[in-house]
Design a protein around this motif. Structure first.
Motif, PDB file in Angstrom:
ATOM      1  N   LEU A  38       0.841  -1.196   0.000  1.00 57.08           N
ATOM      2  CA  LEU A  38       0.000   0.000   0.000  1.00 57.08           C
ATOM      3  C   LEU A  38       0.877   1.247   0.000  1.00 57.08           C
ATOM      4  CD1 LEU A  38      -2.851  -1.008   2.473  1.00 57.08           C
ATOM      5  CD2 LEU A  38      -3.160  -0.249   0.111  1.00 57.08           C
ATOM      6  N   GLY A  39       1.987   1.189   0.739  1.00 55.32           N
ATOM      7  CA  GLY A  39       2.919   2.304   0.744  1.00 55.32           C
ATOM      8  C   GLY A  39       3.490   2.579  -0.629  1.00 55.32           C
ATOM      9  N   ALA A  40       3.861   1.521  -1.353  1.00 57.82           N
ATOM     10  CA  ALA A  40       4.414   1.704  -2.701  1.00 57.82           C
ATOM     11  C   ALA A  40       3.407   2.364  -3.623  1.00 57.82           C
ATOM     12  CB  ALA A  40       4.850   0.347  -3.263  1.00 57.82           C
ATOM     13  N   SER A  41       2.150   1.962  -3.514  1.00 59.73           N
ATOM     14  CA  SER A  41       1.120   2.564  -4.350  1.00 59.73           C
ATOM     15  C   SER A  41       0.816   3.992  -3.901  1.00 59.73           C
ATOM     16  CB  SER A  41      -0.151   1.703  -4.308  1.00 59.73           C
ATOM     17  OG  SER A  41      -0.979   1.963  -5.417  1.00 59.73           O
ATOM     18  N   CYS A  42       0.935   4.243  -2.600  1.00 57.17           N
ATOM     19  CA  CYS A  42       0.765   5.613  -2.099  1.00 57.17           C
ATOM     20  C   CYS A  42       1.807   6.552  -2.702  1.00 57.17           C
ATOM     21  CB  CYS A  42       0.881   5.639  -0.575  1.00 57.17           C
ATOM     22  SG  CYS A  42      -0.559   5.044   0.318  1.00 57.17           S
ATOM     23  N   ARG A  43       3.002   6.042  -2.950  1.00 59.66           N
ATOM     24  CA  ARG A  43       4.064   6.864  -3.526  1.00 59.66           C
ATOM     25  C   ARG A  43       3.646   7.388  -4.902  1.00 59.66           C
ATOM     26  NH1 ARG A  43       9.647   7.007  -2.428  1.00 59.66           N
ATOM     27  NH2 ARG A  43      10.627   8.633  -3.692  1.00 59.66           N
ATOM     28  N   LEU A  44       2.942   6.562  -5.667  1.00 62.90           N
ATOM     29  CA  LEU A  44       2.440   7.011  -6.960  1.00 62.90           C
ATOM     30  C   LEU A  44       1.427   8.139  -6.800  1.00 62.90           C
ATOM     31  CD1 LEU A  44       2.021   3.631  -8.874  1.00 62.90           C
ATOM     32  CD2 LEU A  44       3.490   5.534  -9.564  1.00 62.90           C
ATOM     33  N   VAL A  45       0.557   8.021  -5.795  1.00 61.16           N
ATOM     34  CA  VAL A  45      -0.421   9.084  -5.550  1.00 61.16           C
ATOM     35  C   VAL A  45       0.286  10.357  -5.109  1.00 61.16           C
ATOM     36  CG1 VAL A  45      -2.439   9.766  -4.193  1.00 61.16           C
ATOM     37  CG2 VAL A  45      -2.216   7.411  -4.985  1.00 61.16           C
ATOM     38  N   GLU A  46       1.332  10.221  -4.309  1.00 60.55           N
ATOM     39  CA  GLU A  46       2.108  11.392  -3.889  1.00 60.55           C
ATOM     40  C   GLU A  46       2.713  12.100  -5.101  1.00 60.55           C
ATOM     41  OE1 GLU A  46       5.038  10.220  -1.068  1.00 60.55           O
ATOM     42  OE2 GLU A  46       3.580   9.633   0.459  1.00 60.55           O
ATOM     43  N   MET A  47       3.218  11.315  -6.048  1.00 58.57           N
ATOM     44  CA  MET A  47       3.779  11.902  -7.263  1.00 58.57           C
ATOM     45  C   MET A  47       2.692  12.632  -8.047  1.00 58.57           C
ATOM     46  SD  MET A  47       6.274   8.718  -8.388  1.00 58.57           S
ATOM     47  CE  MET A  47       6.935   9.549  -9.833  1.00 58.57           C
ATOM     48  N   LEU A  48       1.502  12.062  -8.054  1.00 59.94           N
ATOM     49  CA  LEU A  48       0.396  12.695  -8.761  1.00 59.94           C
ATOM     50  C   LEU A  48      -0.006  14.007  -8.089  1.00 59.94           C
ATOM     51  CD1 LEU A  48      -1.690  12.503 -11.037  1.00 59.94           C
ATOM     52  CD2 LEU A  48      -3.101  11.077  -9.538  1.00 59.94           C
ATOM     53  N   LEU A  49       0.046  14.032  -6.767  1.00 62.69           N
ATOM     54  CA  LEU A  49      -0.328  15.240  -6.026  1.00 62.69           C
ATOM     55  C   LEU A  49       0.623  16.405  -6.304  1.00 62.69           C
ATOM     56  CD1 LEU A  49      -1.309  13.684  -2.576  1.00 62.69           C
ATOM     57  CD2 LEU A  49      -2.810  15.007  -4.076  1.00 62.69           C
ATOM     58  N   THR A  50       1.853  16.107  -6.651  1.00 55.54           N
ATOM     59  CA  THR A  50       2.827  17.164  -6.924  1.00 55.54           C
ATOM     60  C   THR A  50       2.804  17.616  -8.378  1.00 55.54           C
ATOM     61  OG1 THR A  50       4.608  15.582  -7.412  1.00 55.54           O
ATOM     62  CG2 THR A  50       4.343  16.279  -5.110  1.00 55.54           C
ATOM     63  N   LYS A  51       2.016  16.948  -9.207  1.00 51.77           N
ATOM     64  CA  LYS A  51       1.939  17.316 -10.615  1.00 51.77           C
ATOM     65  C   LYS A  51       1.058  18.547 -10.783  1.00 51.77           C
ATOM     66  CE  LYS A  51       0.380  15.773 -15.162  1.00 51.77           C
ATOM     67  NZ  LYS A  51      -0.332  14.740 -15.948  1.00 51.77           N
ATOM     68  N   ARG A  52       1.582  19.542 -11.453  1.00 52.29           N
ATOM     69  CA  ARG A  52       0.797  20.753 -11.690  1.00 52.29           C
ATOM     70  C   ARG A  52      -0.382  20.431 -12.607  1.00 52.29           C
ATOM     71  NH1 ARG A  52       3.853  26.130 -13.565  1.00 52.29           N
ATOM     72  NH2 ARG A  52       4.638  25.795 -11.438  1.00 52.29           N
ATOM     73  N   GLY A  53      -1.547  20.844 -12.165  1.00 53.66           N
ATOM     74  CA  GLY A  53      -2.747  20.624 -12.961  1.00 53.66           C
ATOM     75  C   GLY A  53      -3.246  19.197 -12.956  1.00 53.66           C
ATOM     76  N   ALA A  54      -2.863  18.444 -11.947  1.00 53.38           N
ATOM     77  CA  ALA A  54      -3.309  17.040 -11.866  1.00 53.38           C
ATOM     78  C   ALA A  54      -4.824  16.958 -11.775  1.00 53.38           C
ATOM     79  CB  ALA A  54      -2.680  16.372 -10.655  1.00 53.38           C
ATOM     80  N   ASP A  55      -5.380  15.958 -12.407  1.00 49.22           N
ATOM     81  CA  ASP A  55      -6.826  15.735 -12.409  1.00 49.22           C
ATOM     82  C   ASP A  55      -7.285  15.376 -10.996  1.00 49.22           C
ATOM     83  OD1 ASP A  55      -9.431  14.966 -12.767  1.00 49.22           O
ATOM     84  OD2 ASP A  55      -9.016  13.500 -14.342  1.00 49.22           O
ATOM     85  N   ALA A  56      -8.061  16.258 -10.380  1.00 47.93           N
ATOM     86  CA  ALA A  56      -8.500  16.046  -9.003  1.00 47.93           C
ATOM     87  C   ALA A  56      -9.342  14.784  -8.872  1.00 47.93           C
ATOM     88  CB  ALA A  56      -9.293  17.258  -8.515  1.00 47.93           C
ATOM     89  N   GLU A  57     -10.127  14.482  -9.885  1.00 52.62           N
ATOM     90  CA  GLU A  57     -10.953  13.268  -9.828  1.00 52.62           C
ATOM     91  C   GLU A  57     -10.077  12.022  -9.822  1.00 52.62           C
ATOM     92  OE1 GLU A  57     -14.640  11.117 -12.246  1.00 52.62           O
ATOM     93  OE2 GLU A  57     -13.960  13.126 -12.803  1.00 52.62           O
ATOM     94  N   ALA A  58      -9.004  12.049 -10.605  1.00 56.14           N
ATOM     95  CA  ALA A  58      -8.083  10.913 -10.631  1.00 56.14           C
ATOM     96  C   ALA A  58      -7.384  10.757  -9.283  1.00 56.14           C
ATOM     97  CB  ALA A  58      -7.052  11.106 -11.740  1.00 56.14           C
ATOM     98  N   VAL A  59      -6.993  11.882  -8.690  1.00 54.71           N
ATOM     99  CA  VAL A  59      -6.359  11.826  -7.370  1.00 54.71           C
ATOM    100  C   VAL A  59      -7.299  11.188  -6.361  1.00 54.71           C
ATOM    101  CG1 VAL A  59      -5.470  13.197  -5.455  1.00 54.71           C
ATOM    102  CG2 VAL A  59      -4.865  13.807  -7.795  1.00 54.71           C
ATOM    103  N   ALA A  60      -8.550  11.635  -6.348  1.00 57.70           N
ATOM    104  CA  ALA A  60      -9.525  11.106  -5.387  1.00 57.70           C
ATOM    105  C   ALA A  60      -9.774   9.621  -5.616  1.00 57.70           C
ATOM    106  CB  ALA A  60     -10.827  11.888  -5.484  1.00 57.70           C
ATOM    107  N   CYS A  61      -9.832   9.221  -6.877  1.00 58.34           N
ATOM    108  CA  CYS A  61     -10.082   7.814  -7.207  1.00 58.34           C
ATOM    109  C   CYS A  61      -8.918   6.937  -6.751  1.00 58.34           C
ATOM    110  CB  CYS A  61     -10.313   7.675  -8.705  1.00 58.34           C
ATOM    111  SG  CYS A  61     -10.586   5.969  -9.251  1.00 58.34           S
ATOM    112  N   ALA A  62      -7.696   7.352  -7.113  1.00 60.06           N
ATOM    113  CA  ALA A  62      -6.513   6.557  -6.770  1.00 60.06           C
ATOM    114  C   ALA A  62      -6.315   6.490  -5.265  1.00 60.06           C
ATOM    115  CB  ALA A  62      -5.277   7.151  -7.440  1.00 60.06           C
ATOM    116  N   ALA A  63      -6.488   7.620  -4.590  1.00 60.71           N
ATOM    117  CA  ALA A  63      -6.301   7.649  -3.136  1.00 60.71           C
ATOM    118  C   ALA A  63      -7.420   6.900  -2.423  1.00 60.71           C
ATOM    119  CB  ALA A  63      -6.258   9.097  -2.648  1.00 60.71           C
ATOM    120  N   GLY A  64      -8.622   6.982  -2.963  1.00 59.42           N
ATOM    121  CA  GLY A  64      -9.758   6.306  -2.326  1.00 59.42           C
ATOM    122  C   GLY A  64      -9.594   4.804  -2.277  1.00 59.42           C
TER     123      GLY A  64
END
Length: 368
Positions: free
Chosen positions: A236-262
């Motif tokens: 789960l930690g390894a997959s969280c790292r991908l979400v962290e990378m997404l959170l730092t992306k400028r203009g990241a799709d908020a819906e995608a962030v919520a889906c991946a993190a959820g």
């Protein structure tokens, strides 16, 4: 809990931590994290199951190799502690000495052996004056380069025929060698090569035989509860790292962030629920079956979350550096850890009908 390790993990790049010549295992040993799940009375950190999965998720998000490899150490140590608490004062003294000496324990259980039960012995023991001569091999075996001890499931001869047993083998014993095995670049820092035992002498006091056919299974099942919780948290930690990378992306799709993190938060909440029950004193087949059902669901959640994160990060991030592809590959490795679905499906189906779940040696799972 382990500030020096935390600082090192956060100040070192992912690929440096994950390389075959990484210093990560040495840093882990020096940090005191070896005793994470060990009670304070025995010299450990005394972490609860809930604290432990939180630590393991964080470790997995910085170095998946360390998360996977150290889960095997904690599994071995947890099983030994179960025997010690059910045994004599000498057994507890042995456990205390292992923790006090900051020993790293590799697991010689049966992961990676297609079609085998996790409790099926992979090595043979022959009685000799003062102990046993043990031969066999384990591949892959995490922590093979850094281990101080190896726990190995063995067939122990008795007057009523061979029975299962667990041997505690010193890594520097004559006859113990390590051979190259792990060729994949993924999880290379976990030191998952082959450990070979060629007529290794092990004192009788360090071999425990399953004389009653019950207690060993109970102790091992508790150990594998620890394994299931911690290995899941690490991935789960390894997959969280991908979400962290997404959170730092400028203009990241908020819906995608919520889906991946959820996906990940739901999975972590489920494992946290198991940890709560474990901390409350629950053990045995009921909780083990529940955890396995969750692990199968988490496996798909990890893949869905990773797929969403990778797609949302986009081709530029995938091309610009190897971290994205690396973490996506790591997430898929979660499904390679036992017990496998094919081995437990029948037993879980029977459990859902009211039977008692078990992982019997030499079986594919069932009820008893």
């Amino acid at each position: 809990m382990f500030p020096d390790l935390d600082e090192y993990l956060n100040s070192t790049s992912l690929l440096d931590l994950e390389s075959r010549d990484s210093e990560i295992v040495e840093r882990f040993k020096a940090s005191g994290a070896i005793g994470l799940i060990v009670p304070e009375a025995l010299g450990g950190a005394g972490a609860t199951a809930r604290d432990s999965i939180a630590v393991q998720r964080e470790i997995g998000s910085r170095s998946p190799s360390l998360g996977v490899a150290t889960t095997m150490h904690h599994l071995s140590l947890a099983t030994l502690l179960e025997y010690a608490h059910a045994g004599t004062a000498d057994d507890l003294d042995l456990a205390r000495s292992i923790v006090g000496a900051n020993m790293l324990i590799a697991s010689g259980f049966a992961e990676g052996r297609t079609g085998s039960s996790v409790f099926e012995p992979a090595m043979q023991a022959e009685r000799t004056p003062g102990g046993y001569i043990i031969s066999g091999s384990k591949k892959p075996c995490s922590l093979s380069a850094s281990m101080d001890l190896l726990t190995a499931t063995v067939l122990v001869p008795t007057g009523n025929g061979p029975v299962r047993g667990i041997a505690l083998v010193a890594a520097d014993s004559p006859g113990v060698t390590v051979r190259p095995f792990w060729k994949a670049g993924v999880l290379a820092a976990s030191e998952s090569d082959e450990v070979v035992l060629d007529e290794v002498f092990v004192p009788e006091a360090l071999v425990v035989a399953d004389v009653d056919g019950v207690s060993m299974s109970e102790h091992e099942m508790t150990g594998f509860l620890w394994f299931g919780m911690l290995i899941t948290a690490a991935y789960l930690g390894a997959s969280c790292r991908l979400v962290e990378m997404l959170l730092t992306k400028r203009g990241a799709d908020a819906e995608a962030v919520a889906c991946a993190a959820g996906e990940l938060e739901a999975s972590y909440a489920a494992i946290d629920g198991v940890a709560r029950r474990f901390d409350a004193g629950e053990r045995g087949a009921e909780l083990s079956a529940h955890l396995l059902l969750l692990r199968y669901t988490v496996r798909e959640s990890l893949r869905r979350s990773a797929a969403v994160s990778v797609a949302a990060l986009g081709g530029s991030a995938f091309i610009a550096g190897p971290e994205v592809a690396y973490l996506e590959s790591v997430v898929h490795a979660y499904g390679f850890h036992p017990p496998f679905r094919s081995q437990t499906a029948d037993g879980l189906a029977c459990y859902m009908k009211g039977g008692l779940f078990t992982l019997a040696p030499g079986s594919t799972g069932g009820v008893r």
